[in-house]
Design a protein around this motif. Structure first.
Motif, short mmCIF file in Angstrom:
data_model
loop_
_atom_site.label_atom_id
_atom_site.label_comp_id
_atom_site.label_asym_id
_atom_site.label_seq_id
_atom_site.Cartn_x
_atom_site.Cartn_y
_atom_site.Cartn_z
N LEU A 146 11.03 5.45 -21.83
CA LEU A 146 9.95 6.20 -22.45
C LEU A 146 9.41 7.23 -21.46
CD1 LEU A 146 8.01 3.25 -24.13
CD2 LEU A 146 9.53 4.89 -25.25
N HIS A 147 8.76 8.26 -21.95
CA HIS A 147 8.15 9.24 -21.07
C HIS A 147 6.99 8.59 -20.31
CE1 HIS A 147 10.47 12.59 -22.54
NE2 HIS A 147 10.19 12.24 -23.79
N GLY A 148 6.91 8.87 -19.02
CA GLY A 148 5.85 8.30 -18.19
C GLY A 148 6.22 8.35 -16.73
N ASN A 149 5.48 7.58 -15.94
CA ASN A 149 5.69 7.52 -14.50
C ASN A 149 6.36 6.21 -14.11
OD1 ASN A 149 4.19 10.01 -13.41
ND2 ASN A 149 2.72 9.10 -14.81
N TYR A 150 7.27 6.28 -13.14
CA TYR A 150 8.02 5.12 -12.70
C TYR A 150 8.15 5.14 -11.18
CZ TYR A 150 9.34 4.80 -17.61
OH TYR A 150 9.30 4.69 -18.97
N PHE A 151 8.51 3.99 -10.63
CA PHE A 151 8.79 3.87 -9.21
C PHE A 151 10.21 3.35 -9.05
CE2 PHE A 151 4.24 3.27 -9.75
CZ PHE A 151 3.76 4.26 -8.92
N CYS A 152 10.97 4.02 -8.19
CA CYS A 152 12.34 3.61 -7.89
C CYS A 152 12.34 2.99 -6.51
CB CYS A 152 13.27 4.82 -7.94
SG CYS A 152 14.99 4.45 -7.52
N LYS A 153 12.74 1.72 -6.44
CA LYS A 153 12.79 1.00 -5.18
C LYS A 153 14.24 0.74 -4.81
CE LYS A 153 11.09 -3.20 -2.87
NZ LYS A 153 10.34 -4.46 -3.03
N ILE A 154 14.62 1.10 -3.57
CA ILE A 154 15.99 0.92 -3.08
C ILE A 154 15.95 -0.10 -1.95
CG2 ILE A 154 17.98 2.05 -2.00
CD1 ILE A 154 15.64 4.42 -3.48
N ASN A 155 16.67 -1.20 -2.11
CA ASN A 155 16.68 -2.27 -1.12
C ASN A 155 18.08 -2.50 -0.58
OD1 ASN A 155 14.01 -2.94 -1.06
ND2 ASN A 155 14.16 -4.64 -2.51
N ILE B 25 20.22 -3.35 3.65
CA ILE B 25 20.04 -3.71 5.06
C ILE B 25 19.81 -2.46 5.89
CG2 ILE B 25 21.11 -4.79 7.07
CD1 ILE B 25 22.70 -6.54 5.10
N LYS B 26 20.67 -1.47 5.71
CA LYS B 26 20.57 -0.22 6.46
C LYS B 26 19.81 0.85 5.68
CE LYS B 26 23.22 -1.30 10.04
NZ LYS B 26 22.77 -1.22 11.46
N VAL B 27 19.74 0.69 4.37
CA VAL B 27 19.18 1.71 3.51
C VAL B 27 18.07 1.09 2.67
CG1 VAL B 27 19.67 3.32 1.63
CG2 VAL B 27 21.42 2.87 3.37
N ASN B 28 16.87 1.66 2.70
CA ASN B 28 15.80 1.20 1.84
C ASN B 28 14.72 2.26 1.73
OD1 ASN B 28 13.63 0.48 4.02
ND2 ASN B 28 15.53 -0.53 4.72
N GLY B 29 13.93 2.18 0.67
CA GLY B 29 12.85 3.12 0.45
C GLY B 29 12.40 3.09 -1.00
N PHE B 30 11.44 3.95 -1.35
CA PHE B 30 11.03 4.06 -2.75
C PHE B 30 10.49 5.45 -3.00
CE2 PHE B 30 7.14 2.61 -0.70
CZ PHE B 30 6.16 3.34 -1.32
N VAL B 31 10.46 5.83 -4.30
CA VAL B 31 9.98 7.14 -4.70
C VAL B 31 9.36 7.04 -6.09
CG1 VAL B 31 12.11 7.89 -5.78
CG2 VAL B 31 10.57 9.59 -4.81
N LYS B 32 8.39 7.90 -6.33
CA LYS B 32 7.79 8.00 -7.65
C LYS B 32 8.59 8.98 -8.49
CE LYS B 32 3.40 8.87 -10.01
NZ LYS B 32 1.96 9.17 -9.83
N LEU B 33 8.92 8.58 -9.72
CA LEU B 33 9.68 9.41 -10.64
C LEU B 33 8.86 9.68 -11.89
CD1 LEU B 33 13.11 7.56 -10.45
CD2 LEU B 33 12.51 9.69 -9.30
N ILE B 34 9.14 10.79 -12.52
CA ILE B 34 8.49 11.16 -13.77
C ILE B 34 9.55 11.44 -14.81
CG2 ILE B 34 6.97 12.84 -14.91
CD1 ILE B 34 5.72 13.39 -12.17
N LYS B 35 9.33 10.94 -16.01
CA LYS B 35 10.20 11.32 -17.13
C LYS B 35 9.32 11.87 -18.26
CE LYS B 35 13.75 10.07 -20.36
NZ LYS B 35 14.55 9.07 -21.04
#
Length: 526
Positions: A505-514, A516-526
């Motif tokens: 659905l249209h809205g705001n989301y958070f993408c979390k990447i987990n 060992i060597k790579v991790n982070g998160f970002v806010k996404l909008i659709k």
């Protein structure tokens, strides 16, 4: 003769099609007349359309005002595999106005005894009793508004496994209620959402993403219920106002003779309110309502934000926030009930919190040893944000009230209670802290590209890897609920992955990447 027989057969088939064999689509309109046949160009009257429904059917309800002096009764049931769908027509807003009803306990706006129904997108106002009264089971009530009714906006009674989602209930007021001794009890019954006064221990009724504000009595009332209830991501604000101005209320014309006795010298109609004013009333009358509240927010109510009210059931409160209530938490009967509270916040209560059920466990809360909170932990203390307009998809608005600041000491200090969280541990309170970070500065230890942002149908994730490892990619909505999970295999060198998000659905989301060597998160909008 053969031609006649074929013609007769076609007429028979047409007859059964019109009568609704199988799943059919009907239309209702406030401008329809009694000759309508239920099509988009010749719609039914609403009551007529409802009477035609069978399992699997869909009724599209066109926008406009449906005025009625009598209640609508929905008695038809779908099935577990074929719900009956009664839906606001796409992009339109049906308004059901019952101001012409007499003030009476039998004059609900909607009486819903059918089961396996989906009712979505209606505003129901000014009924002589409840806006909607539901006794069915396995019903879904979604994106509805209940306001200015003469008892609770929405009341559930006897049924189970109902879902109430993304609904608002406000300014409901039973202005003629009296006590048995003849003294006034104006406002003593009208809650935002009532799920009370019955026994059904099978399954649970669930409220998700709902809001109640300025109702005469309580936000949620589970008085004398024996059963199970789940409240998730629900908000209560300003229950139990001291009075109601009825001057321009849609009920005034119908009840002017009664209401005029409250006329002030300046001509306004001001009725005092005697309602309780609790936020979440978990039960009452010493019966056992087993209730779980998660990520709920209660603010500026006249009395308790979260109330035991002699509930003898299991009361579980996880990641909730109570602000400016009197008190924020009121669990006072040491002879009844089992209370479990974790990861929750209490701030600026007007009296001391009480946690004193027969069995009580509280841990990882702001009042426990080693924890504390102050106004500096929060982005805003403006509770009026709670009644901001909902998002286009009907979900709760994004607000800063009681959201943690980036420097808050309440981040990543909670315990795992089975709810999703974004950091190394759960935060305290209703809202997980999230930092909207530029895409090219997303990673804790890697440079990511996540695009396009805003998202269209697919998300592209690109980065340079150092090793072979599996990455867990999770998308959360703004309530912290996971909506998609992907597992990908990263390799040394350039990595590029795409993920289908066309069904979001249209809205705001958070993408979390987990990883060992790579991790982070970002806010996404659709």
């Amino acid at each position: 003769m053969r031609v006649v027989f074929v013609f007769y057969l076609l007429i028979v088939c047409l007859f059964f099609t019109v009568q609704g064999v199988g799943a059919f689509v009907y239309y209702a309109s406030p401008t329809a007349n009694s000759t309508g046949i239920g099509t988009v160009t010749s719609p039914y009257l609403f009551a007529t359309a409802v009477s035609k429904l069978a399992a699997g059917d869909t009724l599209w309800v066109r926008g406009g005002t449906y005025s009625s002096s009598t209640r609508y009764s929905i008695t038809k049931s779908g099935s577990a595999t074929d719900l009956i769908h009664i839906l606001a027509y796409m992009g339109e807003q049906p308004l059901f106005d019952f101001r012409a009803q007499a003030y009476s306990s039998s004059n609900q706006g909607f009486s819903v005894s059918g089961s396996y129904l989906e009712i979505k997108g209606f505003t129901i106002q000014a009924a002589g009793d409840n806006g909607m009264y539901v006794t069915g089971s396995y019903d879904v009530i979604e994106n509805c508004v209940f306001r200015w009714n003469c008892d609770s906006g929405l009341q559930l009674k006897t049924g189970t496994n109902n879902l109430v989602k993304n609904c608002d209930s406000y300014e409901n007021f039973d202005y003629e209620s009296m006590n048995s001794d003849g003294s006034p009890n104006y406002g003593g019954n009208a809650d935002g959402f009532a799920d009370k006064q019955y026994t059904n221990i099978s399954g649970a009724n669930t409220f998700v993403g709902c809001r109640a504000w300025r109702n005469a009595d309580d936000g949620w009332d589970h008085y004398a219920k024996v059963g199970n209830t789940i409240d998730q991501n629900c908000w209560c604000y300003n229950m139990g106002p001291i009075q109601f101005d009825m001057t321009n209320n849609p009920r005034y014309a119908t009840d002017a003779t009664y209401l005029n006795k409250f006329k002030q010298p300046n001509g306004t109609i001001i009725v005092p309110n005697y309602g309780n004013g609790n936020g979440f009333k978990t039960g009452g009358n010493y019966t056992a309502n087993n209730i779980t509240l998660t990520n709920c927010l209660s603010a500026n109510n006249k009395v308790k934000g979260f109330d035991q009210n002699n509930n003898n059931g299991m009361i579980t409160i996880y990641n909730c926030t109570s602000y400016g209530n009197n008190p924020n938490y009121g669990f006072t009967n040491s002879s009844y009930g089992t209370l479990l509270v974790k990861n929750s916040i209490s701030l600026d209560g007007l009296s001391s919190d009480r946690f004193n059920c027969k069995s009580t466990t509280t841990a990882y809360n702001t009042w426990n040893s080693g924890f504390s909170c102050s106004a500096n932990d929060f982005q805003s203390e403006d509770a009026t944000q709670m009644i901001s307009s909902r998002k286009q998809d009907g979900s709760l608005p994004e607000i800063s009230f009681m959201h943690l600041t980036g420097s808050s000491k309440l981040i990543d200090v909670g315990t795992d209670v089975g709810l999703p969280y974004l950091g190394s541990a759960s935060d305290l309170g209703s809202f997980e802290y999230s930092k909207a970070t530029p895409v090219n500065n997303l990673s804790v230890n890697k440079a990511f590209k996540v695009f396009p942002n805003p998202v269209i149908d697919k998300i592209m994730l690109e980065f340079e890897g150092d090793a072979i490892e599996n990455l867990h990619i999770m998308l959360f909505d703004v309530t912290g609920t996971p909506v998609k999970t992907f597992i990908v295999a990263a390799v040394p060198g350039h990595n590029s992955f795409s993920f289908d998000c066309s069904d979001l659905l249209h809205g705001n989301y958070f993408c979390k990447i987990n990883g060992i060597k790579v991790n982070g998160f970002v806010k996404l909008i659709k």
